[in-house]
Design a protein around this motif. Sequence first.
Motif, PDB file in Angstrom:
ATOM      1  N   THR A 341       0.829  -0.851  -0.272  1.00  0.00           N
ATOM      2  CA  THR A 341       0.178  -0.106  -0.041  1.00  0.00           C
ATOM      3  C   THR A 341       0.858   1.300  -0.194  1.00  0.00           C
ATOM      4  O   THR A 341       1.681   1.823   1.237  1.00  0.00           O
ATOM      5  N   ARG A 342       1.407   1.409  -1.551  1.00  0.00           N
ATOM      6  CA  ARG A 342       2.516   2.400  -1.142  1.00  0.00           C
ATOM      7  C   ARG A 342       1.768   3.912  -0.922  1.00  0.00           C
ATOM      8  O   ARG A 342       3.028   4.957   0.272  1.00  0.00           O
ATOM      9  N   ASP A 343       0.401   4.326  -0.811  1.00  0.00           N
ATOM     10  CA  ASP A 343       0.550   5.526  -0.453  1.00  0.00           C
ATOM     11  C   ASP A 343       0.655   5.214   1.519  1.00  0.00           C
ATOM     12  O   ASP A 343       0.005   6.942   2.299  1.00  0.00           O
ATOM     13  N   ALA A 344       0.515   4.424   1.723  1.00  0.00           N
ATOM     14  CA  ALA A 344       0.206   4.519   3.722  1.00  0.00           C
ATOM     15  C   ALA A 344       1.864   4.885   4.304  1.00  0.00           C
ATOM     16  O   ALA A 344       1.869   4.651   5.467  1.00  0.00           O
ATOM     17  N   PHE A 345       2.549   4.761   3.149  1.00  0.00           N
ATOM     18  CA  PHE A 345       4.273   5.486   3.868  1.00  0.00           C
ATOM     19  C   PHE A 345       4.971   7.365   3.083  1.00  0.00           C
ATOM     20  O   PHE A 345       3.808   7.348   2.390  1.00  0.00           O
ATOM     21  N   LEU A 346       5.642   7.039   4.283  1.00  0.00           N
ATOM     22  CA  LEU A 346       5.819   8.548   4.502  1.00  0.00           C
ATOM     23  C   LEU A 346       6.886   8.556   3.522  1.00  0.00           C
ATOM     24  O   LEU A 346       7.317   7.720   3.476  1.00  0.00           O
ATOM     25  N   SER A 347       7.990   9.724   3.328  1.00  0.00           N
ATOM     26  CA  SER A 347       9.276   9.533   2.057  1.00  0.00           C
ATOM     27  C   SER A 347      10.680   9.241   2.704  1.00  0.00           C
ATOM     28  O   SER A 347      11.353   8.559   2.549  1.00  0.00           O
ATOM     29  N   ASP A 348      10.465   8.945   4.158  1.00  0.00           N
ATOM     30  CA  ASP A 348      11.351   8.351   4.972  1.00  0.00           C
ATOM     31  C   ASP A 348      11.166   6.885   4.831  1.00  0.00           C
ATOM     32  O   ASP A 348      11.776   6.846   6.166  1.00  0.00           O
ATOM     33  N   SER A 349       9.946   6.014   5.306  1.00  0.00           N
ATOM     34  CA  SER A 349       9.416   5.106   5.000  1.00  0.00           C
ATOM     35  C   SER A 349       8.719   4.910   6.249  1.00  0.00           C
ATOM     36  O   SER A 349       8.058   3.483   6.910  1.00  0.00           O
ATOM     37  N   HIS A 350       8.156   5.910   6.928  1.00  0.00           N
ATOM     38  CA  HIS A 350       7.665   5.323   7.991  1.00  0.00           C
ATOM     39  C   HIS A 350       6.504   5.199   7.675  1.00  0.00           C
ATOM     40  O   HIS A 350       5.909   6.223   6.982  1.00  0.00           O
ATOM     41  N   PHE A 351       5.120   5.149   8.788  1.00  0.00           N
ATOM     42  CA  PHE A 351       4.419   5.201   8.075  1.00  0.00           C
ATOM     43  C   PHE A 351       3.892   6.310   8.818  1.00  0.00           C
ATOM     44  O   PHE A 351       4.150   6.751   9.109  1.00  0.00           O
ATOM     45  N   ARG A 352       2.210   6.835   7.948  1.00  0.00           N
ATOM     46  CA  ARG A 352       1.887   7.945   8.403  1.00  0.00           C
ATOM     47  C   ARG A 352       1.353   8.296   9.376  1.00  0.00           C
ATOM     48  O   ARG A 352       1.313   7.437   9.952  1.00  0.00           O
ATOM     49  N   PRO A 353       1.566   9.004   9.832  1.00  0.00           N
ATOM     50  CA  PRO A 353       1.116   9.311  11.507  1.00  0.00           C
ATOM     51  C   PRO A 353      -0.396   8.908  12.407  1.00  0.00           C
ATOM     52  O   PRO A 353      -0.849   8.371  12.495  1.00  0.00           O
ATOM     53  N   ASP A 354      -1.643   8.983  10.276  1.00  0.00           N
ATOM     54  CA  ASP A 354      -2.896   8.809  10.763  1.00  0.00           C
ATOM     55  C   ASP A 354      -2.899   6.752  10.893  1.00  0.00           C
ATOM     56  O   ASP A 354      -3.041   6.390  11.543  1.00  0.00           O
ATOM     57  N   ILE A 355      -2.018   6.422  10.469  1.00  0.00           N
ATOM     58  CA  ILE A 355      -1.942   4.766  10.349  1.00  0.00           C
ATOM     59  C   ILE A 355      -0.980   4.573  11.305  1.00  0.00           C
ATOM     60  O   ILE A 355      -1.555   3.714  12.539  1.00  0.00           O
ATOM     61  N   ASP A 356      -0.446   5.351  12.175  1.00  0.00           N
ATOM     62  CA  ASP A 356       0.618   5.292  13.682  1.00  0.00           C
ATOM     63  C   ASP A 356      -0.750   4.899  14.467  1.00  0.00           C
ATOM     64  O   ASP A 356      -0.666   4.285  15.471  1.00  0.00           O
ATOM     65  N   ALA A 357      -1.645   5.550  14.271  1.00  0.00           N
ATOM     66  CA  ALA A 357      -2.752   6.279  15.314  1.00  0.00           C
ATOM     67  C   ALA A 357      -4.041   5.264  15.299  1.00  0.00           C
ATOM     68  O   ALA A 357      -3.789   4.678  16.684  1.00  0.00           O
ATOM     69  N   GLU A 358      -4.000   4.676  13.835  1.00  0.00           N
ATOM     70  CA  GLU A 358      -4.672   3.100  13.811  1.00  0.00           C
ATOM     71  C   GLU A 358      -3.710   2.203  14.715  1.00  0.00           C
ATOM     72  O   GLU A 358      -4.789   1.589  15.120  1.00  0.00           O
ATOM     73  N   PHE A 359      -2.744   2.225  13.674  1.00  0.00           N
ATOM     74  CA  PHE A 359      -2.456   1.211  14.701  1.00  0.00           C
ATOM     75  C   PHE A 359      -2.251   1.324  16.090  1.00  0.00           C
ATOM     76  O   PHE A 359      -2.501   0.550  16.990  1.00  0.00           O
ATOM     77  N   GLY A 360      -2.154   2.136  16.824  1.00  0.00           N
ATOM     78  CA  GLY A 360      -2.170   2.572  18.544  1.00  0.00           C
ATOM     79  C   GLY A 360      -2.909   1.784  19.167  1.00  0.00           C
ATOM     80  O   GLY A 360      -3.201   1.215  20.256  1.00  0.00           O
ATOM     81  N   ARG A 361      -4.025   2.725  18.259  1.00  0.00           N
ATOM     82  CA  ARG A 361      -5.747   1.982  18.450  1.00  0.00           C
ATOM     83  C   ARG A 361      -5.839   0.497  18.737  1.00  0.00           C
ATOM     84  O   ARG A 361      -6.061   0.243  19.976  1.00  0.00           O
TER      85      ARG A 361
END
Length: 377
Positions: A341-361
């Motif tokens: 899912t290419r648009d799930a990642f930032l340019s530095d290869s980390h997940f987007r903040p909203d996806i990290d937030a969902e993972f956290g939940r």
Amino acid sequence: MASILATLRMAGLTLAALAVLDLAVAGFLSLGGALPGHARIAAYFDYGRSVPGKLARWQRLPGVAGNLFDVSWRDHIAAQSALDLAAEDAARGPVVRSYGMSFVDRIVEAAAKADPGVRVDRHSGPAAPPNFTYALFHDDRASRRAGDIAVLGVLASSLHGMASLSNRSWVFEQPAPFTYPLYRPAPGGGLTQIDPLVETEDAERALADDPAAAAAWTAQLAAHDANRTLVANGWPLLDRSPFARLVRRSLALDAAGDARSAVLGDWTAGEPDGAAFPYAETLRRIIVAFAETARSDGQVPVVLLVQDGQPSPDLLALTRATLAAHAVPYFATAEHVPPDTRDAFLSDSHFRPDIDAEFGRLFAAHLRRIRALPPNG
């Protein structure tokens, strides 16, 4: 004959021009930050320094941008953990003690935001491979309490680091020198462990005044570290030439890619074929040993599998049977966000903040469920 002389003359002029250009660039780089754009250009050329050249420069210039010399040494992390333990209020209940890298840090921090009852204590290093996170878990054993949740982070893009004793061997552009053991499957079961000769920042700094220790450390890396390459580490005197740095950077990145491919082998049906290092079986045994140790101490083990933008090595394919056979709770990012899912990642290869937030939940909810289980889960 005349054509040969003309060719030689042209080659000589070309080499002379390159030498003049090289000296001009070196002069520009030596000016410090006096000219516009200097810092950005200097950083570009610095990426091509040899690994010994980078480490020596970081020691000499502790304030230079991008300096990773003092990052994530295990004795520093263990000392900080002891301070955290002294400040904790045991009456507030269990702590989620995570061992990972920035991906794991972001997920457990997001879990704490999603659930105020989740208290976290993070132990991590940049791009940490599983042998480092497992070592951190052992280093922190005295600080964990019965009832705590131990989280072992595994990052897909760092699996080949299991064949190394330090990030300096496989992260050429940012070779953080912190070290960790190298594990292999033991013949009778369990793991064999090779400890690095250099285990602290102080020991690393002392190498400059101890040629015998430096030679022994270099020999250990050469003998046991499958990711170490000559082009990244050899001929540090060439760092004086900006042109040589550009050439080294290209060759070193290619060599690092070749070493990674050799360590990981080819993938068929989710299993490595022809890998130069037994990382798949080693990872499985690390997971089993991690779970057994945590449970023997009255803690709940959780494995956090981060599939960061690449479908292979497939962490779930590698570990699912082991996790099931030993009833080890796990959280796998690939079960929620496929790695392609290419648009799930930032340019530095980390997940987007909203996806990290969902993972956290999701992870917080997962922790709530497993906290209701007995430690042998």
